[in-house]
Motif scaffolding. Structure first.
Motif, PDB file in Angstrom:
ATOM      1  N   THR A 242       0.830  -1.219   0.000  1.00 39.84           N
ATOM      2  CA  THR A 242       0.000   0.000   0.000  1.00 39.84           C
ATOM      3  C   THR A 242       0.863   1.266   0.000  1.00 39.84           C
ATOM      4  O   THR A 242       0.497   2.258  -0.630  1.00 39.84           O
TER       5      THR A 242
ATOM      6  N   VAL B  47      -3.558   4.578  -4.626  1.00 41.08           N
ATOM      7  CA  VAL B  47      -4.566   4.465  -3.552  1.00 41.08           C
ATOM      8  C   VAL B  47      -4.508   5.762  -2.760  1.00 41.08           C
ATOM      9  O   VAL B  47      -3.480   6.460  -2.765  1.00 41.08           O
ATOM     10  N   ASP B  48      -5.599   6.099  -2.061  1.00 34.85           N
ATOM     11  CA  ASP B  48      -5.532   7.298  -1.229  1.00 34.85           C
ATOM     12  C   ASP B  48      -5.080   6.929   0.182  1.00 34.85           C
ATOM     13  O   ASP B  48      -4.932   5.747   0.525  1.00 34.85           O
TER      14      ASP B  48
ATOM     15  N   GLU C  38      -7.372   4.590   2.288  1.00 35.84           N
ATOM     16  CA  GLU C  38      -7.529   3.235   1.733  1.00 35.84           C
ATOM     17  C   GLU C  38      -6.416   2.295   2.189  1.00 35.84           C
ATOM     18  O   GLU C  38      -6.605   1.076   2.213  1.00 35.84           O
TER      19      GLU C  38
ATOM     20  N   ILE D 132      -7.053  -1.690   3.032  1.00 35.90           N
ATOM     21  CA  ILE D 132      -6.417  -2.803   2.303  1.00 35.90           C
ATOM     22  C   ILE D 132      -5.639  -3.702   3.271  1.00 35.90           C
ATOM     23  O   ILE D 132      -5.693  -4.930   3.181  1.00 35.90           O
TER      24      ILE D 132
ATOM     25  N   VAL E 198      -5.438  -3.134  -4.347  1.00 33.70           N
ATOM     26  CA  VAL E 198      -4.969  -1.837  -4.876  1.00 33.70           C
ATOM     27  C   VAL E 198      -5.582  -1.612  -6.251  1.00 33.70           C
ATOM     28  O   VAL E 198      -6.063  -0.512  -6.561  1.00 33.70           O
TER      29      VAL E 198
ATOM     30  N   SER F 109      -8.921  -0.026  -6.369  1.00 28.49           N
ATOM     31  CA  SER F 109      -9.108   1.327  -5.851  1.00 28.49           C
ATOM     32  C   SER F 109      -9.607   2.258  -6.958  1.00 28.49           C
ATOM     33  O   SER F 109      -9.165   2.150  -8.109  1.00 28.49           O
TER      34      SER F 109
END
Ligand code: NDP
Ligand code: MG
Length: 389
Positions: free
Chosen positions: A330, A339-340, A343, A347, A381, A384
């Motif tokens: 991540t 991804v933000d 998130e 994950i 991911v 997303s």
């Protein structure tokens, strides 16, 4: 004269370790250097420090380094297996573990297996397989001296104390660049914001981990194994000035702290020279620069990575290994804007729930769990909204 193998010599810790070597040429000599992709810097380091060998872990980069060092006396090796060999050499006294992530595990384990002194920066090694690494160190007589500043602080506070006298340890956390922020703010932050750490300049991965507070969670697990503590004996306090690097509280209620300016060269030098202390010209602590030292509870609700890591520490088994793998995926995805910020925790949590629990994993189990968790986290991911655009 101590002969060093610096694994990950091109990184933030690796280059600072070389600065320490440069300021004490009478005490330290470089025997081995290793790098992954930064061939220019590795070549420059090899020409300057004249090690017996360098290891390039990225196979595609081998030819470049081999050619550049052709006329020097430095041997050039390639790959993970070579790294695991060189740390065992008789000519290596201290192994500096400064590779980032799970990629550092095998070479550190090999050094421990060979009974070496390890100056350990790579916290992921203990997060993933702390039980096996510490057990092997007990068997071989290897000593692991922490480089991570909080753990160095605790190590220094414990010199001359009995283990039974420890009530608990308190790891200090700067809180990172987003201290005090809430999810409505965090959802929009980008890697460029998260890479602006208020007190420390470090590699990209640990800087993101500091922004999510995952770093402090990993450090809780690291401390558990390094100091042989129960989960309940490990606390975290946010201390934005990063002047106190951690505390030990003893059974009589007394607290010891280690303080100083935030400069990783200090814990690196301590780990290399221990039990000696060496003179240096590092910046000294100025009380006028730290008029206020403040402390606050961490916000586990907003910074869910810290809660997930603490939870993983309590669950034990392969859970920290899975957490670490999902985190590495991540963090990489966040750095690539796939991804933000929020998130990342989702994950990691989903990955932990997906991979089967193993109470007492073997080394091979850890390798398999790491691979499985990476695969699963990578699939998440890809789902997303950021990654699909
Ligand atoms: P950097 O990203 O700055 O450096 C990482 C080093 O590891 C580089 O030499 C890099 O080589 C090498 N590397 C990267 N991937 C691989 C791989 N797959 N195989 C072998 N080598 C690889 O990281 P830091 O120096 O910041 O951190 C190193 C470790 O120390 C981390 O575990 C971190 O948590 C810990 N630590 C760091 C602190 C800091 O202040 N930086 C503080 C406390 C702990 P190349 O650049 O050539 O690709
Ligand atoms: Mg630290």
């Amino acid at each position: 004269m101590k002969r060093l193998a610096i694994l990950g010599s091109t990184g933030s810790i690796g280059t600072q370790a070389l600065e320490v070597v440069s300021s004490h040429p009478d005490l330290f000599q470089v025997e081995v250097l290793s790098a992954h992709g930064n061939t220019d810097l590795l070549i420059a380091q090899a020409l300057k420090y004249k090690p017996n060998a360098v290891v390039v872990t990225n196979e595609d980069k081998y030819e470049i380094v081999k050619k550049a060092l052709e006329s020097s006396h430095t041997k050039v090796f390639v790959g993970q297996a070579a790294l695991m060999d060189v740390v065992r050499w008789d000519t290596v006294d201290v192994v500096v573990g400064a590779i980032v992530g799970f990629a550092g595990l095998h070479s550190i384990y090999a050094a421990v297996d060979a009974g070496k002194r390890v100056a350990l920066a790579n916290k992921e090694t203990l997060v993933v397989a702390g039980d096996l690494v510490m057990k092997r160190a007990m068997e071989t007589g290897a000593s692991i001296i922490p480089v991570d500043s909080e753990h160095s602080a605790i190590f220094q506070c414990l010199v001359g104390e009995y283990h039974e006298s420890i009530e608990k340890i308190i790891l200090t956390a700067s809180g990172g660049p987003f201290r005090g922020k809430k999810p409505n703010f965090l959802v929009n932050v980008k890697a460029s914001h998260a890479l602006q750490h208020p007190n420390w300049t470090m590699g990209a991965k640990i800087t993101i981990d500091s922004a999510t507070l995952m770093n402090k969670g990993l450090e809780m697990i690291e401390a558990k194994w390094l100091f042989g503590l129960q989960n309940e004996q490990i606390d975290v306090i946010v201390h934005p000035q990063s002047a106190i690097h951690s505390f030990v509280q003893f059974i009589d209620g007394s607290l010891k702290a280690q303080a100083g300016v935030p400069d990783m060269k200090l814990p690196i030098q301590y780990a290399l020279a221990y039990p000696q202390r060496l003179t240096n010209s590092f910046k000294r602590f100025e009380f006028k620069d730290f008029a206020t030292l403040s402390f606050e509870e961490p916000d586990y609700k907003t910074f869910r990575n810290l809660a997930l890591a603490k939870d993983a520490m309590y669950k034990g088994g392969n859970t920290p290994c899975v957490l670490n793998a999902a985190n590495e995926i991540t963090v990489q995805a966040f750095l690539q804007n796939r991804v933000d910020f929020l998130e990342m925790s989702d994950i990691i949590e989903k990955t932990i729930s997906k991979v089967s629990y193993i109470a007492s994993p073997s080394f091979e189990d850890y390798e398999e769990c790491d691979a499985e968790a990476r695969k699963y986290a990578e699939e998440l991911v890809k789902k997303s909204p950021l990654a699909t655009h």
